[in-house]
Design an enzyme around this catalytic site. Structure first.
Site, mmCIF file in Angstrom:
data_model
loop_
_atom_site.group_PDB
_atom_site.id
_atom_site.type_symbol
_atom_site.label_atom_id
_atom_site.label_comp_id
_atom_site.label_asym_id
_atom_site.label_seq_id
_atom_site.Cartn_x
_atom_site.Cartn_y
_atom_site.Cartn_z
ATOM 1 C CD1 TRP A 101 -2.311 -2.159 1.628
ATOM 2 C CD2 TRP A 101 -3.048 -1.019 -0.146
ATOM 3 N NE1 TRP A 101 -3.360 -2.855 1.083
ATOM 4 C CE2 TRP A 101 -3.837 -2.185 0.000
ATOM 5 C CE3 TRP A 101 -3.328 -0.139 -1.195
ATOM 6 C CZ2 TRP A 101 -4.885 -2.492 -0.873
ATOM 7 C CZ3 TRP A 101 -4.382 -0.442 -2.068
ATOM 8 C CH2 TRP A 101 -5.136 -1.604 -1.895
ATOM 9 C CG ASP A 171 -3.325 3.906 4.119
ATOM 10 O OD1 ASP A 171 -4.432 3.712 4.676
ATOM 11 O OD2 ASP A 171 -3.003 3.341 3.056
ATOM 12 C CE LYS A 195 -8.797 -3.041 3.735
ATOM 13 N NZ LYS A 195 -7.959 -2.151 2.933
HETATM 14 C C1 PLP Z 1 -7.446 -1.616 1.844
HETATM 15 C C2 PLP Z 1 -6.355 -0.614 1.916
HETATM 16 C C3 PLP Z 1 -6.250 0.449 0.996
HETATM 17 C C4 PLP Z 1 -7.197 0.609 -0.171
HETATM 18 O O1 PLP Z 1 -8.451 0.931 0.251
HETATM 19 P P1 PLP Z 1 -9.655 1.179 -0.785
HETATM 20 O O2 PLP Z 1 -10.731 1.660 0.120
HETATM 21 O O3 PLP Z 1 -9.926 -0.124 -1.459
HETATM 22 O O4 PLP Z 1 -9.224 2.207 -1.754
HETATM 23 C C5 PLP Z 1 -5.243 1.366 1.174
HETATM 24 N N1 PLP Z 1 -4.367 1.256 2.194
HETATM 25 C C6 PLP Z 1 -4.414 0.237 3.077
HETATM 26 C C7 PLP Z 1 -3.425 0.169 4.195
HETATM 27 C C8 PLP Z 1 -5.413 -0.725 2.967
HETATM 28 O O5 PLP Z 1 -5.474 -1.738 3.847
#
Ligand code: PLP
Length: 359
Positions: A101, A171, A195
């Site tokens: 990511w 993030d 999540k």
């Molecule tokens: C799932 C995830 C993303 C992407 O998220 P989306 O909502 O699908 O764009 C980005 N960063 C991390 C750490 C993630 O776990």
């Protein structure tokens, strides 16, 4: 029958939340319609949205000088929105690269600015985080971006990087709400909801007001933090159902001990699973112990040719979505807030039996 769902996202939601949503689905709050059928500008939904925000602020202890935004485009969208809001064309942006990511965020930022990777675990196979004193920020950069928890390889920071005065952007997609967090150590926290916060379709941005007012003219209005903050995230139609469900998830967290309660629950689950893996003599987890994720636990077995069999037999036993990410292979158990300790115990029992039969 409800199964234990170990998906990395969209992920398991608390049963109590789903039951409440079901009870309220056809007639929400005595209004004779579903929350999905309400105008986002009507009094009922505006109150619902404000109450979810108040819960988020209470649960996370978000200071008053931070705005909470409820947007669309996912965390991936933020990889573009953040440079468009916070950097100038040609300016450098510092990144710490600890996995897939972070790598995607770097690639996206490159369209708008100049990524400057100040630390990377790539050459070590993304199984650790860099030591706190092993990198230096560029004071000219727009900000420092990092990924507290890398969802795919299960690598989590056990410290907050010192950004030496640069705005610190994190993030938090796969670790938000998993334990208490010192929000004021960050300038911007963002997280896709699917999540630990609710269903997909919603991304939350928690941003220090000092960072507002800097968007580039070409930044799409729906991603302009300043415009969205001025409009309570309702410049256009927000993802109303996901926002409502976030409120229910936060109520569930409050009823279960808040973030302290989540931390105790999550630590117990992660400890049990890693302890079993390390002592099993059959399964392994490659991540440095201090950097192991509480939320995403990848593991390999001694006979990788049995991975498909493991995943399908586990599914038949009510343990769903245990395949590792397609880029990594092996298995991965995502054990977000909503996965109960009993689910992790059921997984460990299954792993024991599988190892005995096939090891
Ligand atoms: C799932 C995830 C993303 C992407 O998220 P989306 O909502 O699908 O764009 C980005 N960063 C991390 C750490 C993630 O776990």
């Amino acid at each position: 029958m409800r199964v234990y769902n170990f998906s990395a996202g969209p992920a398991m939601l608390p049963l109590e939340v789903l039951e409440r949503a079901k009870d309220e689905l056809l007639d929400w709050g005595g209004t004779g319609m579903s929350v999905m059928e309400h105008s986002h500008r009507g009094k009922a939904f505006v109150e619902c949205a404000a109450s979810a925000e108040a819960s988020l602020r209470e649960v996370m202890g978000i200071p008053d000088n931070y705005k909470c935004l409820f947007l669309q485009g996912g965390a991936y969208g933020e990889f573009a929105a953040i440079p468009l809001n916070l950097s100038a064309p040609g300016q450098t942006i510092d990144f710490i690269n600890t996995g897939d990511w972070s790598s995607k965020a770097i690639a996206e930022a490159k369209k708008y600015a100049v990524p400057n990777v100040i630390a990377s675990e790539k050459d070590n196979g993304f199984v650790d985080v860099p030591a706190p004193d092993s990198f230096e920020v560029n004071p000219e950069s727009a900000y420092l971006h990092y990924t507290p928890n890398e969802t795919i390889r299960g690598v989590e920071f056990d410290y907050i990087p010192d950004s030496k005065g640069l705005p610190l952007i994190a993030d938090f997609s796969s670790t938000i709400l998993s334990r208490p967090v010192e929000v004021d150590k960050f300038d911007l926290i963002f997280a896709g909801a699917q999540k630990n916060m609710g269903p997909s379709g919603l991304v939350t941005v928690i941003v220090n007001e000092e960072l507002l007012g800097k968007a580039r003219p070409e930044c799409p209005s729906v991603w302009d933090f300043t415009q969205q903050a001025a409009n309570d995230s309702m410049l256009n139609t927000p993802p109303t159902f996901a926002w409502y469900l976030l409120g229910l998830v936060l109520d569930w967290i409050k009823a279960n001990g808040g973030l302290e309660g989540m931390a105790a629950r999550n630590k117990a689950k992660a400890d049990a699973l890693y302890d079993y893996i390390d002592g099993s003599g059959y399964y392994t987890n490659p991540v440095a112990k201090h950097a192991r994720s509480w939320m995403n636990v990848p593991f390999l077995q001694a006979k990788p040719e049995l991975d498909k069999q493991f995943v399908s037999e586990a599914a038949a036993a009510g343990l769903a979505n245990l395949a590792g990410h397609r880029s990594v292979g092996g298995m991965r158990a995502s054990i977000y807030n909503a996965v109960p300790l009993e689910g992790v115990q059921a997984l460990i029992d299954f792993m024991k039996e599988f190892a005995q039969k096939n090891g």
